[in-house]
Write a protein that holds these residues in place. Structure first.
Motif, PDB file in Angstrom:
ATOM      1  N   ARG B 178       0.762  -1.165  -0.119  1.00 46.81           N
ATOM      2  CA  ARG B 178       0.006  -0.034  -0.005  1.00 46.81           C
ATOM      3  C   ARG B 178       0.695   1.391   0.120  1.00 46.81           C
ATOM      4  O   ARG B 178       0.593   2.166  -0.615  1.00 46.81           O
ATOM      5  CB  ARG B 178      -0.933  -0.279   1.292  1.00 46.81           C
ATOM      6  CG  ARG B 178      -2.233   1.038   1.392  1.00 46.81           C
ATOM      7  CD  ARG B 178      -2.918   0.847   2.638  1.00 46.81           C
ATOM      8  NE  ARG B 178      -1.856   1.540   3.710  1.00 46.81           N
ATOM      9  CZ  ARG B 178      -1.968   2.895   3.861  1.00 46.81           C
ATOM     10  NH1 ARG B 178      -2.655   3.732   2.784  1.00 46.81           N
ATOM     11  NH2 ARG B 178      -1.084   3.819   4.425  1.00 46.81           N
ATOM     12  N   SER B 179       2.063   1.319   0.901  1.00 47.04           N
ATOM     13  CA  SER B 179       2.633   2.316   1.193  1.00 47.04           C
ATOM     14  C   SER B 179       3.861   2.515   0.473  1.00 47.04           C
ATOM     15  O   SER B 179       4.352   3.770   0.146  1.00 47.04           O
ATOM     16  CB  SER B 179       2.827   2.772   2.705  1.00 47.04           C
ATOM     17  OG  SER B 179       3.776   1.938   3.034  1.00 47.04           O
ATOM     18  N   ARG B 180       4.339   1.468  -0.153  1.00 48.00           N
ATOM     19  CA  ARG B 180       5.790   1.646  -0.948  1.00 48.00           C
ATOM     20  C   ARG B 180       5.576   1.268  -2.395  1.00 48.00           C
ATOM     21  O   ARG B 180       6.172   1.901  -3.089  1.00 48.00           O
ATOM     22  CB  ARG B 180       6.609   0.502  -0.257  1.00 48.00           C
ATOM     23  CG  ARG B 180       8.208   0.739  -0.438  1.00 48.00           C
ATOM     24  CD  ARG B 180       9.143  -0.257   0.278  1.00 48.00           C
ATOM     25  NE  ARG B 180       8.928   0.262   1.570  1.00 48.00           N
ATOM     26  CZ  ARG B 180      10.135   1.040   2.099  1.00 48.00           C
ATOM     27  NH1 ARG B 180      10.838   1.639   1.289  1.00 48.00           N
ATOM     28  NH2 ARG B 180      10.092   1.126   3.360  1.00 48.00           N
ATOM     29  N   LEU B 181       4.879   0.173  -2.718  1.00 46.38           N
ATOM     30  CA  LEU B 181       4.816  -0.245  -4.143  1.00 46.38           C
ATOM     31  C   LEU B 181       3.896   0.774  -4.967  1.00 46.38           C
ATOM     32  O   LEU B 181       4.084   1.234  -6.067  1.00 46.38           O
ATOM     33  CB  LEU B 181       4.489  -1.590  -4.235  1.00 46.38           C
ATOM     34  CG  LEU B 181       5.455  -2.724  -3.809  1.00 46.38           C
ATOM     35  CD1 LEU B 181       5.175  -4.158  -4.335  1.00 46.38           C
ATOM     36  CD2 LEU B 181       6.963  -2.352  -4.557  1.00 46.38           C
ATOM     37  N   ASP B 298      -0.297  -4.903 -14.609  1.00 48.30           N
ATOM     38  CA  ASP B 298       0.844  -4.121 -14.497  1.00 48.30           C
ATOM     39  C   ASP B 298       2.359  -4.606 -14.456  1.00 48.30           C
ATOM     40  O   ASP B 298       3.100  -4.380 -13.929  1.00 48.30           O
ATOM     41  CB  ASP B 298       0.520  -2.996 -13.529  1.00 48.30           C
ATOM     42  CG  ASP B 298       1.441  -1.905 -13.810  1.00 48.30           C
ATOM     43  OD1 ASP B 298       1.500  -1.276 -14.662  1.00 48.30           O
ATOM     44  OD2 ASP B 298       1.730  -1.031 -12.923  1.00 48.30           O
ATOM     45  N   TYR B 299       2.371  -5.631 -15.222  1.00 50.37           N
ATOM     46  CA  TYR B 299       3.519  -6.482 -15.023  1.00 50.37           C
ATOM     47  C   TYR B 299       4.988  -5.970 -15.320  1.00 50.37           C
ATOM     48  O   TYR B 299       4.731  -4.906 -16.382  1.00 50.37           O
ATOM     49  CB  TYR B 299       3.489  -7.999 -15.857  1.00 50.37           C
ATOM     50  CG  TYR B 299       3.576  -7.639 -17.312  1.00 50.37           C
ATOM     51  CD1 TYR B 299       2.744  -7.222 -18.049  1.00 50.37           C
ATOM     52  CD2 TYR B 299       4.838  -8.074 -18.026  1.00 50.37           C
ATOM     53  CE1 TYR B 299       2.712  -6.850 -19.190  1.00 50.37           C
ATOM     54  CE2 TYR B 299       5.056  -7.704 -19.280  1.00 50.37           C
ATOM     55  CZ  TYR B 299       4.128  -7.323 -20.113  1.00 50.37           C
ATOM     56  OH  TYR B 299       4.360  -7.142 -21.354  1.00 50.37           O
ATOM     57  N   GLU B 300       5.771  -5.915 -14.816  1.00 53.69           N
ATOM     58  CA  GLU B 300       7.169  -5.379 -15.132  1.00 53.69           C
ATOM     59  C   GLU B 300       7.229  -3.857 -14.904  1.00 53.69           C
ATOM     60  O   GLU B 300       8.060  -2.990 -15.458  1.00 53.69           O
ATOM     61  CB  GLU B 300       7.668  -5.647 -16.511  1.00 53.69           C
ATOM     62  CG  GLU B 300       7.969  -7.035 -16.978  1.00 53.69           C
ATOM     63  CD  GLU B 300       8.589  -7.359 -18.071  1.00 53.69           C
ATOM     64  OE1 GLU B 300       9.175  -8.506 -17.997  1.00 53.69           O
ATOM     65  OE2 GLU B 300       8.455  -6.654 -19.006  1.00 53.69           O
ATOM     66  N   SER B 301       6.115  -3.352 -14.297  1.00 50.77           N
ATOM     67  CA  SER B 301       6.102  -1.873 -14.435  1.00 50.77           C
ATOM     68  C   SER B 301       7.472  -1.125 -13.549  1.00 50.77           C
ATOM     69  O   SER B 301       7.843  -0.230 -13.953  1.00 50.77           O
ATOM     70  CB  SER B 301       4.886  -1.337 -13.774  1.00 50.77           C
ATOM     71  OG  SER B 301       4.760  -1.607 -12.404  1.00 50.77           O
ATOM     72  N   GLU B 302       7.571  -2.098 -12.468  1.00 51.90           N
ATOM     73  CA  GLU B 302       9.053  -1.536 -11.504  1.00 51.90           C
ATOM     74  C   GLU B 302      10.298  -1.389 -12.252  1.00 51.90           C
ATOM     75  O   GLU B 302      11.088  -0.765 -12.237  1.00 51.90           O
ATOM     76  CB  GLU B 302       8.832  -2.596 -10.296  1.00 51.90           C
ATOM     77  CG  GLU B 302       8.128  -2.459  -9.043  1.00 51.90           C
ATOM     78  CD  GLU B 302       6.910  -3.215  -9.399  1.00 51.90           C
ATOM     79  OE1 GLU B 302       6.790  -3.907 -10.407  1.00 51.90           O
ATOM     80  OE2 GLU B 302       6.140  -3.291  -8.432  1.00 51.90           O
ATOM     81  N   THR B 303      10.366  -2.552 -13.153  1.00 50.12           N
ATOM     82  CA  THR B 303      11.780  -2.483 -13.951  1.00 50.12           C
ATOM     83  C   THR B 303      11.717  -1.617 -15.184  1.00 50.12           C
ATOM     84  O   THR B 303      12.726  -1.755 -15.778  1.00 50.12           O
ATOM     85  CB  THR B 303      12.123  -4.013 -14.211  1.00 50.12           C
ATOM     86  OG1 THR B 303      11.145  -4.533 -14.913  1.00 50.12           O
ATOM     87  CG2 THR B 303      12.521  -4.788 -12.990  1.00 50.12           C
TER      88      THR B 303
END
Lengths: 491, 491
Positions: B178-181, B298-303
């Motif tokens: 909730r607060s970090r990702l 939203d796969y791979e959004s972080e990278t």
């Protein structure tokens, strides 16, 4: 943290300055920015968002004017704590509500939440938790489990489990189930006849999804496992309640219309009666004659403490009609969610594919750690330990109940982790459950296990969750409560 | 071990001596008794099975006569190794086959295994694994993960996760998501708007089960994610293939008949194109007007390594019509199977109940370890590291492809972990995939992603799985293969 909070767009629908204000104020209202954390300086904010420093300065000034921020000399901008004073905190849902919000009743095809049973999440705080399906945390073999987990984290091992396995299970765990757990139940299986699941519930869910549709009939014991009704409803199958007696599931006419039946021969769930060998043979013969399949849930077989445990129904099955379900939830831990299915290879192949489509496979790190735990014999000694503890608890239960509730019926076969009670002194076991809870005694009314004509005099006392020395005091309090409720009934 | 192998019954269908012989010979044939392990002495066997010593002696003598056992002086009875010479080993299934064996085609309502796609289980042995969905094992943050796992095994922590949680998730993991990702994607959610799943595939399976039935229409992108077709088939829903262009999913008439659509706006799966903000707004507007729901994977959004990642579709959603799916498989490990759904609270409540019926909850020990991993910022630094590595690999891919395969089209937006290629030099990407595999180059033909009119010139090269310094050599070999295949075509 802040770099992630804000995203500006340049499509002209709002100015950059408006976007900055809107996003910061939203983050404040929703409580995402701690009170004691300075916001980025105007210079940092400008660099982070690729905006001019002037835009950042104006945005902050407006937010101060609107009461969102305060400026502290020398240390920068902070959230104004007053913003929350006297206000209901908005939730994300509130702020997004609109006339276009969907009508969930229209979209949800299989509503289940309204039929949600009561769950005892905080059972560890009750002094007398006679609840079922939980393990006394003091019996968890933490040191040995930790050793296996550590070994599963060695570089070569981790390289194996951390990748995507599509549909494959850990070979060590399969081998250990095959050669160590199943022979104890009289079952000989090959590796391609075993599938690991996310607990026994998942095993049932896979089987019902694969084998039932709106033209099939699913038979389940009454009283029985209530979640199965809800699972079968998802498949559109018709459900038939099957009668049991003191030997468990009754054979005969009631089974002939079924395509699939669910049964719990080692300890009928929830009454704990054991099906004798002769009845098991009848059941198998009828399955062949009437062409139905059988799911055998062999829960708690490991912790049975009878001197001659009855072999599994599956061990007697010559026709490959029995699908066997086991789990590590009743011995090692329900929190790990590890179960398994043993069935003929063609069925396992289809189940594996269905599992792949549903979720690929149960987490591989836990599979490996459990495999090591079994291989080292730690599960064997855990089971020995549980068996001793449960036998001692069962004896205390038996003696105390005979003394304190002499009019309760005693089931003919014992073992496992619960006591099913039918007492003429109890006229409404749901009321009993509620009043007992107020005194810190957690038990289960029998009502929820019946699909037809619930017997209000039945209830269940688990003893896997309660410390041994709390049993007698808990039963004394319970007996006093039952007698006081009976007196109140008569007045 | 032997104590578990044998179970005698006293119902008169076979003599005790027959049963002993039958069970020992079966165990030998099926390979359950090691050659170098002495069987129990006749005294031990008699005591173990509560039979007379004489019965045990006769049973062993018969087994020696039949060639199952040999007797070695002073050290007892062993399996006769000759028993396996020149014999096909029986399997448990063979020995159980009978005329009453069920016809599986009749019982299996949703056959899937025949449509099983090819899977690369042994990809780590290939020199050039351009495969998708796998992580280079050298990038796994083993030391930090081990630290978090160890802390999750402290007694108080283990007490929490080892019990049955019915339907609840680990509060720390929920809070960290909730607060970090989520703020990094522009999404603000409350705890009751998040559900943990056994990976993203499980998230999809839950959503499709809840929201589709045989009267609904499910729209999915073409090319797209092939497992979704198979998942939708389980619900009876009709599937509609939706066209995409260089901006991803196209809005307009094709969406109006749908009840639910699946889309991958950050990187269209498998083409990797990104949907611009304006198209996202159109899509949301149409969802409200035509009353459909949207699943955003939203796969791979972080990278993503673009400097200004586009905010998630969900962050723009005023009407609560977007259901967001994320996972830790593309960053931490696909073997752990941890994903999540973000959706309005009424929907999460239903999903939680459905998850309870299907499998209760994802393993709680992994939830806690992942929560600690996020809380300590280890996931943030893992993502930074992956982003750098992927950007370097992507650049090598781009430069090498421009030089070696100049006639391949380059997708307009980059990021993530794969390169989608459409090359006029490739006339049959399935043949290419097969021939490349023989040279140790693993790639994926584009064909399996199309539900309509597959384009035979498309294929995908993943670069999350291959070591950076193997990319250029692998592409050189691949280009040479493509050119040799092209020359062969022309002859």
């Amino acid at each position: 943290m802040f770099r992630h909070l804000f995203h500006l767009t340049k499509d002209g629908s709002a100015t950059l300055q408006q976007q900055v204000r809107e996003q910061i104020s939203k983050a404040i209202i929703e409580g995402h920015i701690p009170l004691d954390l300075p916001l980025p300086s105007t210079r940092e904010l400008a660099a982070m968002l690729s905006i001019s420093r002037n835009t950042a300065v104006i945005a902050y000034q407006d937010l101060v004017a609107d009461g969102y921020l305060i400026s502290r000399d020398r240390s920068g901008y902070y959230v104004d704590p007053q913003i929350f004073a006297g206000k209901l905190r908005h939730t994300a849902s509130d702020s997004r509500a609109s006339e276009h919000t969907p009508d969930w009743q229209h979209f949800i095809k299989h509503p289940l939440a309204s039929k949600r049973p009561l769950r005892q999440h905080q059972w560890q705080q009750a002094p007398y938790p006679f609840i079922y399906g939980q393990l006394d945390p003091n019996l968890f073999p933490l040191k040995r489990w930790r050793e296996c987990v550590l070994d599963s984290l060695r570089p070569q091992a981790a390289k194996q489990w951390s990748s995507d396995h599509y549909d494959a299970d850990d070979p060590l765990l399969i081998e250990q189930i095959r050669s160590r757990l199943l022979p104890g139940r009289g079952i000989w299986a090959q590796s391609d006849e075993i599938l690991i699941t996310v607990g026994a519930q998942h095993a049932l869910s896979l089987l019902l999804t694969l084998l039932l549709n709106n033209r099939t009939v699913f038979g389940l014991e009454n009283p029985g496992y209530p979640d199965l009704q809800r699972m079968a409803a998802l498949t559109g199958s018709s459900v038939r309640s099957l009668q049991i007696d003191q030997q468990g599931l009754m054979t005969g006419a009631q089974l002939t219309v079924c395509d699939l039946i669910f049964t719990t021969p080692s300890h009928q769930f929830p009454t704990t009666v054991t099906m004798p060998i002769a009845r098991r043979r009848q059941l198998l013969q009828q399955a062949a004659e009437s062409n139905f399949l059988i799911i055998e849930d062999d829960y708690e077989s490991e912790t049975s403490f009878g001197s001659h445990p009855t072999p599994a129904l599956k061990s007697l099955d010559q026709d490959q009609r029995v699908i066997y379900i086991g789990s590590l939830s009743k011995t090692l831990s329900p929190g790990l969610r590890l179960g398994y299915i043993v069935a003929p290879a063609p069925l396992i192949r289809e189940l594996r594919e269905l599992r792949h489509v549903m979720l690929r496979h149960p987490p591989r790190n836990n599979q490996l750690a459990a495999g090591l735990f079994l291989e080292r014999g730690y599960h064997d000694s855990l089971v020995r330990n549980l068996r001793e503890v449960y036998q001692a608890r069962w004896t205390i239960m038996k003696d105390s109940l005979a003394e304190l509730l002499p009019d309760s019926s005693v089931p003919p076969v014992f073992g496992g982790s619960a006591y099913w009670i039918e007492s003429s002194a109890v006229s409404n076991s749901q009321a009993l459950q509620q009043q007992a809870q107020q005194q810190g005694i957690l038990l289960e009314s029998g009502a929820r296990f019946y699909s037809l004509a619930a017997q209000a005099s039945t209830f269940r006392l688990g003893y896997s969750s309660i410390a041994t020395d709390q049993i007698r005091p808990g039963l004394e309090k319970l007996a006093a409560l039952i007698h006081s409720m009976k007196r109140a009934d008569k007045m």
